[in-house]
Design an enzyme around this catalytic site. Sequence first.
Site, PDB file in Angstrom:
ATOM      1  N   PRO A 109       0.835  -1.211   0.000  1.00  9.04           N
ATOM      2  CA  PRO A 109       0.000   0.000   0.000  1.00  9.04           C
ATOM      3  C   PRO A 109       0.871   1.262   0.000  1.00  9.04           C
ATOM      4  O   PRO A 109       1.922   1.294   0.650  1.00  9.04           O
ATOM      5  CB  PRO A 109      -0.802  -0.111   1.302  1.00  9.04           C
ATOM      6  CG  PRO A 109      -0.696  -1.538   1.709  1.00  9.04           C
ATOM      7  CD  PRO A 109       0.620  -2.037   1.201  1.00  9.04           C
ATOM      8  N   HIS A 747      34.635 -19.872   3.154  1.00  6.59           N
ATOM      9  CA  HIS A 747      34.584 -19.519   4.571  1.00  6.59           C
ATOM     10  C   HIS A 747      33.462 -18.519   4.833  1.00  6.59           C
ATOM     11  O   HIS A 747      33.155 -17.677   3.993  1.00  6.59           O
ATOM     12  CB  HIS A 747      35.920 -18.902   5.013  1.00  6.59           C
ATOM     13  CG  HIS A 747      37.057 -19.866   4.947  1.00  6.59           C
ATOM     14  ND1 HIS A 747      38.355 -19.474   4.718  1.00  6.59           N
ATOM     15  CD2 HIS A 747      37.096 -21.209   5.060  1.00  6.59           C
ATOM     16  CE1 HIS A 747      39.152 -20.533   4.715  1.00  6.59           C
ATOM     17  NE2 HIS A 747      38.396 -21.601   4.921  1.00  6.59           N
TER      18      HIS A 747
END
Length: 1087
Positions: A109, A747
């Site tokens: 909205p 990693h």
Amino acid sequence: MSAKAICEATGKDILNRHLNNNGAGVEVCRFATVNTSTDWSKLVSNNPWLLNTPLVVKPDQLIKRRGKLGLIGVNKNLDQVKTWLKERMNKDQKIGNAVGKLRNFIIEPFVPHTDADEMYVCVYSHRTADTILFYHQGGVDIGDVDAKALKLDIPINEDITIEAVNAKLLTHVTDKGKKQRIANFIVALYKTYVDLYFTYLEINPLVVTKDNMYILDLAAKLDSTADFVCHAKWGEIDYPPPFGRDAYPEEAYIADLDAKSGASLKLTILNRNGRIWTMVAGGGASVIYSDTICDLGGSTELANYGEYSGAPSEQQTYEYAKTILTLMTTSPKHPDGKVLITGGGIANFTNVAATFRGIITALREFQPKLVEHNVSIFVRRAGPNYQEGLRKMREFGSSLGIPLHVFGPETHMTAICGMALGKRPIPQTASVEFSTANFLLPGGQEAESVKNPFASLSSGNDDRADGIHNNVASNTRKYFSSTTKAIVWGMQQRAVQSMLDFDFICRRDEPSVVAMVYPFTGDHKQKFYWGHKEVLIPVYKQMSHAINKHKDVDVMVNFASLRSAYESTLEVLEYPQIRTVAIIAEGIPENMTRKLIVAANKKGVAIIGPATVGGVKPGCFKIGNTGGMLDNILHSKLYRPGSVAYVSRSGGMSNELNNIVSKATDGVLEGIAIGGDRYPGTTFMDHILRYQADPEAKLLVLLGEVGGTEEYEVCAALKDGRITKPLVAWCIGTCASMFTSEVQFGHAGSCANSDRETATVKNKALRDAGAYVPDSFDTLGDLIQQVYAELVKSGRIVPKEEVPPPTVPMDYSWARELGLIRKPASFMTSICDERGQELLYAGMPISEVLNKDVGIGGVISLLWFQRCLPPYVCKFFEMCLMVTADHGPAVSGAHNTIVCARAGKDLVSSVVSGLLTIGDRFGGALDGAARQFSEAYDSNLHPMEFVNQMRKKGQLIMGIGHRVKSINNPDVRVKIIKEFVMENFPSYPLLNYALEVEKITTSKKPNLILNVDGVIATCFVDLLRNCGSFTSEEAQEYINIGAINSLFVLGRSIGFIGHYMDQKRLKQGLYRHPWDDISYVMPENFN
């Protein structure tokens, strides 16, 4: 990666469910998501506000600054939104260097407001605190928010307060009503941030009107490793790829494999049509291979990034390799052909041969397609059992039909990249320096001392080291010595044995591991080897018992899983004697790690890890599997100290550094892998300063990587004189800047969130600060050797004699796997093999057994007779099982089972009780009947002669006679089997013979019929002799070994299990036989 971005819709959904529970006072976010397959009628039905509300529409694909890019449609009705979407849906969009298609959108909205209502809020995490940024003017034109926003740091383990928010963040908010509401909102937002393990949460703008608050635009990241903590609160989370890179089902498949495995499996597809494909072992190594390929000009042709590590099984490696080969051979052919780089460093504990078996199986499966796509394969690997792996790979390559080049540790890790890209010649033969089987044998080394030009001896007057000693007094503690004692948390026998072997070749007086802790068993002792002798190491259920009984312990090596590593580490921090903790587990949530760091710092305890293999201090102590197999430890001379001290993020690359340093210098003094997570327990600087203060350390080496800013602390220390020893440094991940979209490397911490965190910028900063920085990882070893040679030349390192280490015998199991020894097997089997990728029944894969629907009869044919028998034979087996499954509770076997069940015995005991009654009188007549009828038939005895002969011998004819059934009341089971055999068997002479015998016996007495045992036995013999699958010798052997009775045993087991379950279900009590059914007959002389 732990911190993963989520789409805006996901973030708002999470906040909708939890934010107001903490008192935020914000309007619930209403939104609808749209993609290429959206059903508009259903969307409107579920979200009726779409029809009567002004709308905002924007892409939801991790795109930053959408307003600036014109990618937000504002204040539109639904038809206008559809038109706006139609113009952009599935269209290419360029954002920076990335080009991608817009496919996912969010509709919300429209909230009417003024610019004065827009504000900016952001929460992000770093090592020591969470930081909240607030600016009273938000929106698309906010500009440099870092320079403008007010900042509030919330240290780890501390709570946020309204007072702190008002004092630090809201000084420019003049409206008192708004100020209080915003303060409440920020407090609630931060609590939600912490509770739900967010790592980043940005709201711009936060609209604060007179009556309400609205979250308009949202960007967020979650710590994905916290799923085991937050799954119930999060729900199912979909982590989208960065914009410009599509999500592939193959990536999702590998991610699913990774989630179900203790190993690490990663795959990112960079260029589906690229010609350079990689299959690299190790998180750090995978980054370095990508760096090297890009340095050699292959960035535009690099197809994928990925890694497999953490000792994946043969099957997991096969699935990983199969996925990559599928992608490689289903993309368009390349005029120059394609290359597959199968590389890796020197493994610490992964069995190279086992993983290579999985890769070879996949290569064999794809061999025709690999030839079709003109693929060349380059292999470089080392580590446990690598020689066997390379041998198998070379052997397989000779028959593959495409070039396959294989190298070991004698070749630099990334040399195969240059070979694959035509930048370096391919050697025809590789000089092998050492082999996995090269364990030291007594007398296997020269007894006399050997002069080592690289060996070091501290000069004792290192002025530069002494001069800075006092400046780093707090960082001078040595973690390990030759008397270090450790406790290992977890039942890690292999790692403990590896530590003990290291201790022994370092000539330690006693083992470094004095105890193990494992809460899932009682206190006991485990047997290990100390050199040639066996020793016992106690295992305790509770940490307190281990600590209290071993007061000399100051190190704990924690192998606990990611779920329990946090609690077990917190527990051990309560004991002051523990000064160092190594946490091996990968995937510990970042919030937990940060709390551990705070707790450890308060106690003065050093944490190595998490997500690490550990570290090594040659001649003194090693953590777990660091350094790999004993042969690699010997080759890298880790059994005595050198003069080079290094610190690395990557555990896998630490072993490669051991190799590089041992070749270029006198060897390693100490090496630590701090771990690949974003927040390692100790940092580069913690260890660099320790090495700086250690007079034995002459040369320092730092292997950093993309992501984080810790390397800049090293730069500052170089500039201000805290580091004066020569430092050779390199940060891996230079390839990241060459990719058009963000790539998360292996990693968790190796992802740059800004230019400052890129490897290229950090390498330049280190070089400018005075560190020795090579041009690439390829030349790292050369630079280390150059700097080392200068130290030797200047006299700061004085050569000393090399002393050979003591011998350590190889474990029998490992020697057997390497093929160095042989012994007769204790067992032999020829029916089943569970060792490979798939279970085999007599050579048939279990998948084929199921797909061919051979049924239980087919399984019997494979496991009992080692062959696929005809369908009618399998059907016969199944019929026999059905008709012999049960014959009521009154028979002896069922009776015994019932009595045992009612006595409270378990299933196995009750069934075995019933099976033990099977013999000549009950059930076991099958073998006897088969033998009697076949011998009579083979002797050409007339049925009448056979009957008369048995009567003269006083023997019963097995398979003839029934207590209830008779010629006038036939057994339906016999009728069914007889009719099936006559209809389907090619011939059944023994059955016909038995039926002739039945005519004779029933003429004497009507119940002397051919019973179930007899009909099954004679038909089974007919099957063995006449189905065409057995020789006459084989058929007779099966009769002799009692195979025929097996059908009754298997079938009746079904019934016995049924009786057991029936008694338990009926809750029948202990059975006692009634007196009136027992005839008590006492000896007459006592009456």
